[in-house]
Design a protein around this motif. Structure first.
Motif, PDB file in Angstrom:
ATOM      1  N   TYR A 421       0.850  -1.192   0.000  1.00 12.94           N
ATOM      2  CA  TYR A 421       0.000   0.000   0.000  1.00 12.94           C
ATOM      3  C   TYR A 421       0.883   1.237   0.000  1.00 12.94           C
ATOM      4  O   TYR A 421       1.852   1.326   0.769  1.00 12.94           O
ATOM      5  N   ARG A 422       0.558   2.182  -0.880  1.00 11.30           N
ATOM      6  CA  ARG A 422       1.279   3.448  -0.879  1.00 11.30           C
ATOM      7  C   ARG A 422       0.436   4.495  -0.152  1.00 11.30           C
ATOM      8  O   ARG A 422      -0.663   4.847  -0.597  1.00 11.30           O
ATOM      9  N   HIS A 423       0.934   4.962   0.956  1.00  7.24           N
ATOM     10  CA  HIS A 423       0.238   5.971   1.756  1.00  7.24           C
ATOM     11  C   HIS A 423       0.139   7.279   0.977  1.00  7.24           C
ATOM     12  O   HIS A 423       0.866   7.502   0.003  1.00  7.24           O
ATOM     13  N   THR A 424      -0.758   8.144   1.410  1.00  3.13           N
ATOM     14  CA  THR A 424      -0.908   9.441   0.732  1.00  3.13           C
ATOM     15  C   THR A 424       0.353  10.289   0.846  1.00  3.13           C
ATOM     16  O   THR A 424       0.545  11.223   0.046  1.00  3.13           O
ATOM     17  N   ASP A 425       1.226   9.971   1.823  1.00  3.64           N
ATOM     18  CA  ASP A 425       2.496  10.703   1.912  1.00  3.64           C
ATOM     19  C   ASP A 425       3.590  10.067   1.063  1.00  3.64           C
ATOM     20  O   ASP A 425       4.735  10.524   1.077  1.00  3.64           O
ATOM     21  N   GLY A 426       3.246   8.976   0.342  1.00  6.33           N
ATOM     22  CA  GLY A 426       4.198   8.320  -0.545  1.00  6.33           C
ATOM     23  C   GLY A 426       4.893   7.113   0.050  1.00  6.33           C
ATOM     24  O   GLY A 426       5.538   6.346  -0.678  1.00  6.33           O
ATOM     25  N   THR A 427       4.789   6.883   1.341  1.00  7.21           N
ATOM     26  CA  THR A 427       5.455   5.754   1.991  1.00  7.21           C
ATOM     27  C   THR A 427       4.790   4.442   1.606  1.00  7.21           C
ATOM     28  O   THR A 427       3.564   4.334   1.563  1.00  7.21           O
ATOM     29  N   LEU A 428       5.602   3.412   1.336  1.00 10.86           N
ATOM     30  CA  LEU A 428       5.099   2.081   1.030  1.00 10.86           C
ATOM     31  C   LEU A 428       5.012   1.239   2.307  1.00 10.86           C
ATOM     32  O   LEU A 428       5.929   1.241   3.125  1.00 10.86           O
ATOM     33  N   TYR A 429       3.898   0.513   2.432  1.00 10.73           N
ATOM     34  CA  TYR A 429       3.713  -0.428   3.528  1.00 10.73           C
ATOM     35  C   TYR A 429       3.487  -1.809   2.919  1.00 10.73           C
ATOM     36  O   TYR A 429       2.511  -2.011   2.190  1.00 10.73           O
ATOM     37  N   ALA A 430       4.382  -2.745   3.223  1.00  9.56           N
ATOM     38  CA  ALA A 430       4.298  -4.088   2.653  1.00  9.56           C
ATOM     39  C   ALA A 430       4.006  -5.102   3.753  1.00  9.56           C
ATOM     40  O   ALA A 430       4.588  -5.041   4.846  1.00  9.56           O
ATOM     41  N   VAL A 431       3.094  -6.025   3.455  1.00  7.01           N
ATOM     42  CA  VAL A 431       2.735  -7.072   4.416  1.00  7.01           C
ATOM     43  C   VAL A 431       2.679  -8.411   3.690  1.00  7.01           C
ATOM     44  O   VAL A 431       2.473  -8.476   2.467  1.00  7.01           O
ATOM     45  N   ASP A 432       2.861  -9.475   4.456  1.00  5.87           N
ATOM     46  CA  ASP A 432       2.653 -10.818   3.928  1.00  5.87           C
ATOM     47  C   ASP A 432       1.201 -10.943   3.482  1.00  5.87           C
ATOM     48  O   ASP A 432       0.281 -10.650   4.246  1.00  5.87           O
ATOM     49  N   ILE A 433       0.978 -11.366   2.253  1.00  4.88           N
ATOM     50  CA  ILE A 433      -0.361 -11.379   1.682  1.00  4.88           C
ATOM     51  C   ILE A 433      -1.138 -12.638   2.034  1.00  4.88           C
ATOM     52  O   ILE A 433      -2.294 -12.818   1.633  1.00  4.88           O
ATOM     53  N   THR A 434      -0.556 -13.519   2.845  1.00  2.00           N
ATOM     54  CA  THR A 434      -1.201 -14.767   3.233  1.00  2.00           C
ATOM     55  C   THR A 434      -2.030 -14.579   4.499  1.00  2.00           C
ATOM     56  O   THR A 434      -1.506 -14.130   5.520  1.00  2.00           O
ATOM     57  N   CYS A 435      -3.298 -14.939   4.461  1.00  3.17           N
ATOM     58  CA  CYS A 435      -4.142 -14.832   5.652  1.00  3.17           C
ATOM     59  C   CYS A 435      -3.667 -15.833   6.698  1.00  3.17           C
ATOM     60  O   CYS A 435      -3.525 -17.029   6.400  1.00  3.17           O
ATOM     61  N   PRO A 436      -3.426 -15.397   7.942  1.00  9.42           N
ATOM     62  CA  PRO A 436      -2.952 -16.325   8.979  1.00  9.42           C
ATOM     63  C   PRO A 436      -3.984 -17.374   9.375  1.00  9.42           C
ATOM     64  O   PRO A 436      -3.632 -18.358  10.028  1.00  9.42           O
ATOM     65  N   HIS A 437      -5.241 -17.187   8.968  1.00 10.25           N
ATOM     66  CA  HIS A 437      -6.289 -18.102   9.393  1.00 10.25           C
ATOM     67  C   HIS A 437      -6.133 -19.464   8.728  1.00 10.25           C
ATOM     68  O   HIS A 437      -5.864 -20.462   9.385  1.00 10.25           O
ATOM     69  N   HIS A 438      -6.282 -19.510   7.377  1.00 10.03           N
ATOM     70  CA  HIS A 438      -6.144 -20.782   6.673  1.00 10.03           C
ATOM     71  C   HIS A 438      -5.318 -20.664   5.392  1.00 10.03           C
ATOM     72  O   HIS A 438      -5.391 -21.542   4.542  1.00 10.03           O
ATOM     73  N   GLY A 439      -4.575 -19.581   5.240  1.00 11.55           N
ATOM     74  CA  GLY A 439      -3.615 -19.508   4.150  1.00 11.55           C
ATOM     75  C   GLY A 439      -4.137 -19.003   2.830  1.00 11.55           C
ATOM     76  O   GLY A 439      -3.442 -19.124   1.813  1.00 11.55           O
ATOM     77  N   CYS A 440      -5.331 -18.424   2.776  1.00 16.19           N
ATOM     78  CA  CYS A 440      -5.831 -17.866   1.516  1.00 16.19           C
ATOM     79  C   CYS A 440      -5.112 -16.557   1.210  1.00 16.19           C
ATOM     80  O   CYS A 440      -4.614 -15.878   2.105  1.00 16.19           O
ATOM     81  N   GLU A 441      -5.078 -16.211  -0.067  1.00 17.03           N
ATOM     82  CA  GLU A 441      -4.468 -14.948  -0.451  1.00 17.03           C
ATOM     83  C   GLU A 441      -5.467 -13.814  -0.281  1.00 17.03           C
ATOM     84  O   GLU A 441      -6.614 -13.893  -0.722  1.00 17.03           O
ATOM     85  N   LEU A 442      -5.034 -12.737   0.363  1.00 21.25           N
ATOM     86  CA  LEU A 442      -5.898 -11.602   0.633  1.00 21.25           C
ATOM     87  C   LEU A 442      -6.082 -10.742  -0.610  1.00 21.25           C
ATOM     88  O   LEU A 442      -5.265 -10.773  -1.535  1.00 21.25           O
ATOM     89  N   THR A 443      -7.158  -9.976  -0.622  1.00 25.52           N
ATOM     90  CA  THR A 443      -7.401  -9.006  -1.692  1.00 25.52           C
ATOM     91  C   THR A 443      -7.558  -7.629  -1.070  1.00 25.52           C
ATOM     92  O   THR A 443      -7.903  -7.480   0.103  1.00 25.52           O
ATOM     93  N   TRP A 444      -7.343  -6.598  -1.891  1.00 27.74           N
ATOM     94  CA  TRP A 444      -7.378  -5.218  -1.394  1.00 27.74           C
ATOM     95  C   TRP A 444      -8.780  -4.646  -1.517  1.00 27.74           C
ATOM     96  O   TRP A 444      -9.432  -4.766  -2.548  1.00 27.74           O
ATOM     97  N   ASN A 445      -9.254  -4.018  -0.439  1.00 25.79           N
ATOM     98  CA  ASN A 445     -10.531  -3.308  -0.426  1.00 25.79           C
ATOM     99  C   ASN A 445     -10.215  -1.823  -0.463  1.00 25.79           C
ATOM    100  O   ASN A 445      -9.814  -1.225   0.533  1.00 25.79           O
ATOM    101  N   ASP A 446     -10.402  -1.220  -1.632  1.00 22.41           N
ATOM    102  CA  ASP A 446      -9.989   0.169  -1.806  1.00 22.41           C
ATOM    103  C   ASP A 446     -10.913   1.137  -1.076  1.00 22.41           C
ATOM    104  O   ASP A 446     -10.510   2.243  -0.738  1.00 22.41           O
TER     105      ASP A 446
END
Length: 485
Positions: A421-446
């Motif tokens: 995710y690129r913040h409005t100030d330009g900073t990038l935030y990166a996270v593991d895209i794997t859901c810790p629950h059962h391992g599904c890949e997450l999607t972005w809710n804009d």
């Protein structure tokens, strides 16, 4: 997220659990269902401890439309088909009784919660479905229904099924009157339940009976609730300057628009979708509908809610699983959590105090699946397979340098996919895209600026902080992700 209810009616704060306790009943979950149940059991003389992982009523209860109604959409024909006359009547009767019990509590305790009687309408637009059969089924089930052709509304209606004398209220003001005398611990997430012991970080509550009234049941090892529930998000606007509107209105068509008055506000809801399937257009669609219907109105507040749905559209209330007779559950209220919560409190209180609740069978968590729910079960399994498959086999499709401010994408770095995710100030935030629950890949809710799981509905903010269960853990952030990739 600020809503009409938590903005105007904040609840008192309670301490964390920092000791070991014994009680007759431990209630896990401090929403409408948990508080009503704890109140009812306490009123019958039981020692009750209520545990809430965040703040009281901060989940669905604070984000509800606050309808007290047995009119649950286009549901009567479906109930008759799937459950038969006897059980379908139980469902309608339980919810009608629930509305009356809210009224009785408000009178008994003289609660100032803006409770107001309203007729509830399921309406068909000019090109919408025919409601004659739904009306006939409602009468068969004992609902206070009439078929009408309303006039003088600010939106076109061909016909409507009206349930008379339902209600609306301010849910947090109502709950505030039930809290005195209850033993409550906030910010005390339950980490595990082993036998009769409910374990939190700061202490353990040992109870003869345990009720899990969390949004999504927390125990994975029994009940198979992860396979029998799905989660959906819906969106709401509070408008000022809209014309007067009496009654509560729900569109019977696919759009499912919801309209009702609350004080000086008109609440417009809709744009529902399965969690993990938002394309960032939900609020836009809702605002476009507001402009079409009420061009002079102004938006005062906007918020969303996440509803837990069962396979057959009826909540699971009762024994958690046959192997743990002291453990009970209340979940899957769909979009009708206010009346469903009262039904849950009635049923569970009767079961724990040796009473009889005449409508228990329809809500049994151990009920057989109606045939209509088989397709929902297979659909849910398909989401899980696709979510895991996407994580394993679909490559990242975004370059971090191309992600616009305020938006996100899935980018690859050092052979691994990250949600970036690129913040409005330009900073990038990166996270593991794997859901810790059962391992599904997450999607972005804009719309919500969150990472959502399409399999079971867990949600996380762009830093990885957990927003919604069933995941018990946050996402792992990538602290050394380069600012330009």
């Amino acid at each position: 997220m600020q809503t009409l209810w938590n903005r105007t009616s904040p609840l008192p704060a309670y301490p964390r659990l920092e000791e070991n306790l014994h009680s007759d009943v431990a209630v896990v979950g401090g929403g409408m269902a948990g508080i009503l149940t704890a109140y009812a059991l306490h009123a019958r003389g039981l020692r009750v401890v209520l545990l809430e992982g965040d703040r009281l009523a901060s989940g669905v209860t604070a984000h509800t439309t606050a309808k007290l109604s047995a009119q649950h959409g286009r549901f009567c024909e479906r109930l008759l088909r799937d459950f038969g006359l006897h059980l379908a009547r139980q469902y309608v009767r339980a919810n009608l009784d629930a509305v009356e019990q809210f009224r009785a509590l408000v009178r008994e305790k003289n609660i100032n919660c803006d409770l107001c009687d309203e007729d509830a309408y399921l309406y068909a637009a000019p090109n919408g479905p025919n409601l004659a059969r739904e009306y006939e089924c409602a009468l068969l089930l004992g609902a206070p229904a009439r078929l009408t052709r309303p006039e003088g509304l600010p939106f076109p209606v061909r016909e409507a099924v009206c349930f008379e004398r339902q209600a609306r209220f301010s849910p947090l003001r109502f709950l505030a009157a039930l809290l005195p005398g209850l033993t409550i611990y906030e910010r005390s997430p339950v980490r595990d339940i082993r036998g009769h012991a409910v374990r939190c970080d700061g202490g353990t509550v040992t109870a003869e009976q345990i009720i899990v009234a969390t949004h999504f049941p927390m125990l994975e090892r029994c009940g198979l609730y992860g396979l029998r529930l799905r989660q959906e998000r819906s969106y709401l606007l509070a408008l000022t300057g809209a014309p007067p509107l009496s009654g509560m209105w729900l569109d019977a068509g696919a759009a499912g628009w919801s309209l009702q008055r609350s004080g000086r506000y008109l609440l417009l809801g809709g744009s529902a979708h399965r969690c993990g399937e938002n394309r960032g257009e939900s609020y836009d669609a809702l605002r476009a509908q507001a402009r079409r219907l009420f061009p002079a109105a102004r938006e005062a507040l906007a918020w969303s809610s996440q509803d837990c749905m069962t396979l057959d559209g009826v909540p699971y209330i009762g024994p958690y699983a046959s192997s743990v007779p002291f453990l009970h559950v209340a979940t899957g209220f769909g979009r009708w959590g206010m009346s469903g919560s009262m039904a849950a409190a009635n049923l569970l209180t009767a079961q724990l105090t040796g009473g009889r609740y005449p409508y228990a069978d329809i809500f049994s968590p151990q009920r057989f699946f109606p045939s209509a729910s088989i397709s929902a079960f297979l659909e849910g399994a398909g989401y899980a397979v696709r979510g895991i498959g996407r994580r394993l086999f679909v490559p990242a499709q975004a370059a971090a340098r191309d992600i616009a401010r305020g938006h996100a994408g899935i980018a690859a770095w050092q052979g691994k996919k990250y949600g970036v995710y690129r913040h409005t100030d330009g900073t990038l935030y990166a996270v593991d895209i794997t859901c810790p629950h059962h391992g599904c890949e997450l999607t972005w809710n804009d719309d919500e600026k969150s990472w959502d799981c399409p399999c079971h509905g867990s949600r996380f903010d762009y830093t990885g902080r957990r927003l919604a269960e069933p995941s018990k853990a946050a996402l792992r952030p990538c602290t050394d992700f380069p600012q330009e990739v």
